[in-house]
Design a protein around this motif. Structure first.
Motif, PDB file in Angstrom:
ATOM      1  N   VAL A 142       1.372  -1.317   0.224  1.00 54.49           N
ATOM      2  CA  VAL A 142      -0.051   0.399  -0.432  1.00 54.49           C
ATOM      3  C   VAL A 142       0.739   1.036  -0.090  1.00 54.49           C
ATOM      4  O   VAL A 142       0.661   2.345  -0.521  1.00 54.49           O
ATOM      5  CB  VAL A 142      -0.415   0.197   0.787  1.00 54.49           C
ATOM      6  CG1 VAL A 142      -1.289   1.608   1.640  1.00 54.49           C
ATOM      7  CG2 VAL A 142      -1.993  -1.006   1.833  1.00 54.49           C
ATOM      8  N   LEU A 143       1.306   1.305   0.825  1.00 54.57           N
ATOM      9  CA  LEU A 143       2.567   2.984   0.788  1.00 54.57           C
ATOM     10  C   LEU A 143       3.253   2.501  -0.225  1.00 54.57           C
ATOM     11  O   LEU A 143       3.890   3.522  -0.872  1.00 54.57           O
ATOM     12  CB  LEU A 143       3.884   2.104   2.038  1.00 54.57           C
ATOM     13  CG  LEU A 143       3.266   2.205   3.141  1.00 54.57           C
ATOM     14  CD1 LEU A 143       4.504   2.350   3.757  1.00 54.57           C
ATOM     15  CD2 LEU A 143       2.572   3.803   3.167  1.00 54.57           C
ATOM     16  N   GLY A 144       3.756   1.548  -1.095  1.00 53.44           N
ATOM     17  CA  GLY A 144       4.116   1.748  -2.836  1.00 53.44           C
ATOM     18  C   GLY A 144       3.084   2.434  -3.343  1.00 53.44           C
ATOM     19  O   GLY A 144       3.822   2.761  -4.095  1.00 53.44           O
ATOM     20  N   VAL A 145       1.854   2.035  -3.079  1.00 49.82           N
ATOM     21  CA  VAL A 145       0.436   2.157  -4.462  1.00 49.82           C
ATOM     22  C   VAL A 145       0.929   3.742  -4.327  1.00 49.82           C
ATOM     23  O   VAL A 145       1.184   4.927  -5.313  1.00 49.82           O
ATOM     24  CB  VAL A 145      -0.196   1.007  -4.205  1.00 49.82           C
ATOM     25  CG1 VAL A 145      -1.632   1.834  -5.100  1.00 49.82           C
ATOM     26  CG2 VAL A 145      -0.137   0.157  -4.568  1.00 49.82           C
ATOM     27  N   VAL A 173       2.618   5.997  -3.252  1.00 49.69           N
ATOM     28  CA  VAL A 173       4.157   6.851  -3.401  1.00 49.69           C
ATOM     29  C   VAL A 173       4.535   6.846  -4.904  1.00 49.69           C
ATOM     30  O   VAL A 173       4.381   7.508  -5.416  1.00 49.69           O
ATOM     31  CB  VAL A 173       5.694   6.062  -2.883  1.00 49.69           C
ATOM     32  CG1 VAL A 173       6.810   6.570  -3.584  1.00 49.69           C
ATOM     33  CG2 VAL A 173       5.712   6.016  -0.833  1.00 49.69           C
ATOM     34  N   GLY A 174       3.848   5.394  -5.428  1.00 51.12           N
ATOM     35  CA  GLY A 174       4.100   6.091  -6.800  1.00 51.12           C
ATOM     36  C   GLY A 174       2.742   6.970  -7.675  1.00 51.12           C
ATOM     37  O   GLY A 174       2.801   7.407  -8.556  1.00 51.12           O
ATOM     38  N   LEU A 175       1.437   6.581  -6.950  1.00 49.01           N
ATOM     39  CA  LEU A 175       0.493   7.891  -7.286  1.00 49.01           C
ATOM     40  C   LEU A 175       1.020   9.150  -6.911  1.00 49.01           C
ATOM     41  O   LEU A 175       0.988  10.027  -7.800  1.00 49.01           O
ATOM     42  CB  LEU A 175      -0.596   6.696  -6.535  1.00 49.01           C
ATOM     43  CG  LEU A 175      -1.275   6.178  -7.252  1.00 49.01           C
ATOM     44  CD1 LEU A 175      -2.215   5.645  -6.420  1.00 49.01           C
ATOM     45  CD2 LEU A 175      -2.319   6.399  -8.531  1.00 49.01           C
ATOM     46  N   CYS A 176       1.562   9.038  -6.115  1.00 43.96           N
ATOM     47  CA  CYS A 176       2.509  10.725  -5.919  1.00 43.96           C
ATOM     48  C   CYS A 176       3.406  11.164  -7.004  1.00 43.96           C
ATOM     49  O   CYS A 176       3.272  11.786  -7.652  1.00 43.96           O
ATOM     50  CB  CYS A 176       2.849  10.667  -4.187  1.00 43.96           C
ATOM     51  SG  CYS A 176       1.084  10.395  -2.912  1.00 43.96           S
ATOM     52  N   GLY A 177       3.851   9.966  -7.569  1.00 46.12           N
ATOM     53  CA  GLY A 177       5.360  10.190  -7.939  1.00 46.12           C
ATOM     54  C   GLY A 177       4.942  10.793  -9.160  1.00 46.12           C
ATOM     55  O   GLY A 177       4.855  11.514  -9.899  1.00 46.12           O
ATOM     56  N   PHE A 178       3.045   9.629  -9.937  1.00 43.57           N
ATOM     57  CA  PHE A 178       2.885   9.932 -11.329  1.00 43.57           C
ATOM     58  C   PHE A 178       2.526  11.395 -11.469  1.00 43.57           C
ATOM     59  O   PHE A 178       2.643  12.433 -12.107  1.00 43.57           O
ATOM     60  CB  PHE A 178       2.232   8.671 -11.125  1.00 43.57           C
ATOM     61  CG  PHE A 178       1.498   8.816 -12.195  1.00 43.57           C
ATOM     62  CD1 PHE A 178       2.197   8.970 -14.080  1.00 43.57           C
ATOM     63  CD2 PHE A 178      -0.120   9.117 -12.482  1.00 43.57           C
ATOM     64  CE1 PHE A 178       1.690   9.288 -15.117  1.00 43.57           C
ATOM     65  CE2 PHE A 178      -0.522   9.356 -14.062  1.00 43.57           C
ATOM     66  CZ  PHE A 178      -0.188   9.289 -15.712  1.00 43.57           C
TER      67      PHE A 178
END
Length: 320
Positions: free
Chosen positions: A299-302, A304-309
């Motif tokens: 969930v943390l990866g998701v 971070v990924g969404l925020c980075g995108f």
């Protein structure tokens, strides 16, 4: 009384007391030039008796709140001019009233203005022109008044240019807005002062008064051209001031839009972890990922990924 001088054939011949003006003006080939600064009523009344000045012209000269104009009283002329003088960052206005008739020129100054001693010195250095008499003195005073408009307008132009440069680099402040409006009002007043002066010059150019030699008519046309240039300069400055204010407002609106975009972009980025954390905060039991050994990190990866995108996309669009 500032000065009272008699001239003959273009040359200074004597200085005299105010009470002697009429006798000097009646001498063959002579004329007198009397300069007065903010006179008492008694002084003007005395001059009126000596030279037969019209009562209405005397009243105007005493009131000193007239617009530029030319009035004819028989063979005599009465000219009203507005003077402009720059003091620090403000323009102060005065008036000059000129009585012109056979054998005499009487200039009456009110309020702030440059001394006409320079005009007297300049005319006395040209005896070939000064021998024309009263009309050349009138032209010299008129030309001097109009020439003094130029440094006033140039000082305002320098301030407007500096204001324009500053507005393009930093937001408008309350002081800037107040100063811009003050400059616009100042330019409007100067224009109301300058514009009627052009009409006075045109009237003098075409007048058939006996105290104006037709040979001097082109000189008045030259002064009218100077007034036209000053008037055009003022109009251009008024447009620049208006455009500066409008540009400042547009730039401020653009800056506000940029700030709003940044707020919107960061709000969208922060909405992702907020939404995901909100879902998991509802404490449902039917969420298989809660029992995965690495579910928390997924969930943390998701997040971070969404925020980075989202950050990458907003950065590419110029919102961040």
């Amino acid at each position: 009384m500032v000065a009272a001088v008699a001239y003959e054939n273009g040359r200074r011949v004597a200085e005299f007391a105010l009470s002697e003006g009429k006798s000097w003006s009646e001498k063959p080939g002579h004329f007198v030039w009397i300069g007065i600064h903010e006179p008492e009523e008694a002084e003007l009344r005395d001059l009126a008796l000596q030279f037969g000045l019209h009562p209405l012209a005397i009243e105007d000269a005493l009131n000193a709140h007239q617009r530029p104009k030319l009035e004819t009283y028989g063979d005599a002329l009465f000219v009203v001019l507005r003077t402009a003088h720059r003091v620090k960052e403000t323009t102060e206005f005065g008036e000059t009233h000129i009585f012109v008739g056979t054998g005499y020129v009487i200039s009456v100054r009110h309020g702030p203005s440059s001394s006409y001693s320079k005009v007297r010195e300049r005319t006395e250095c040209n005896p070939s022109l000064l021998k024309h008499g009263e009309d050349f003195v009138l032209y010299s005073i008129l030309d001097f008044v109009v020439d003094n408009y130029t440094p006033v307008v140039e000082a305002i132009e320098a301030e407007v240019t500096e204001m324009e440069r500053r507005v393009l680099k930093q937001p408008l402040t309350a002081e800037d807005i107040e100063r811009i409006h003050a400059l616009r009002r100042e330019l409007m007043v100067i224009r109301r002062t300058v514009t009627p002066t052009a009409e006075v010059c045109k009237q003098l150019e075409h007048t058939e008064s006996g105290c104006i030699d037709p040979v001097i008519h082109p000189y008045f046309r030259d002064v009218a051209d100077h007034v036209k240039r000053v008037s055009d300069h003022i109009d251009a400055l008024r447009e620049i001031v208006t455009h500066t204010f409008e540009a400042g407002l547009l730039l401020e609106s653009s800056r506000q839009n940029q700030v709003q975009r940044k707020f919107a972009a960061w709000a969208a980025i922060l909405a992702c972890p907020t939404a995901i954390a909100g879902i998991y905060g509802m404490n449902f039991d039917n969420m298989p990922e809660l029992r995965l050994p690495y579910g928390y990190y997924m969930v943390l990866g998701v997040i971070v990924g969404l925020c980075g995108f989202l950050y990458w996309r907003f950065k590419r669009w110029g919102w961040l």
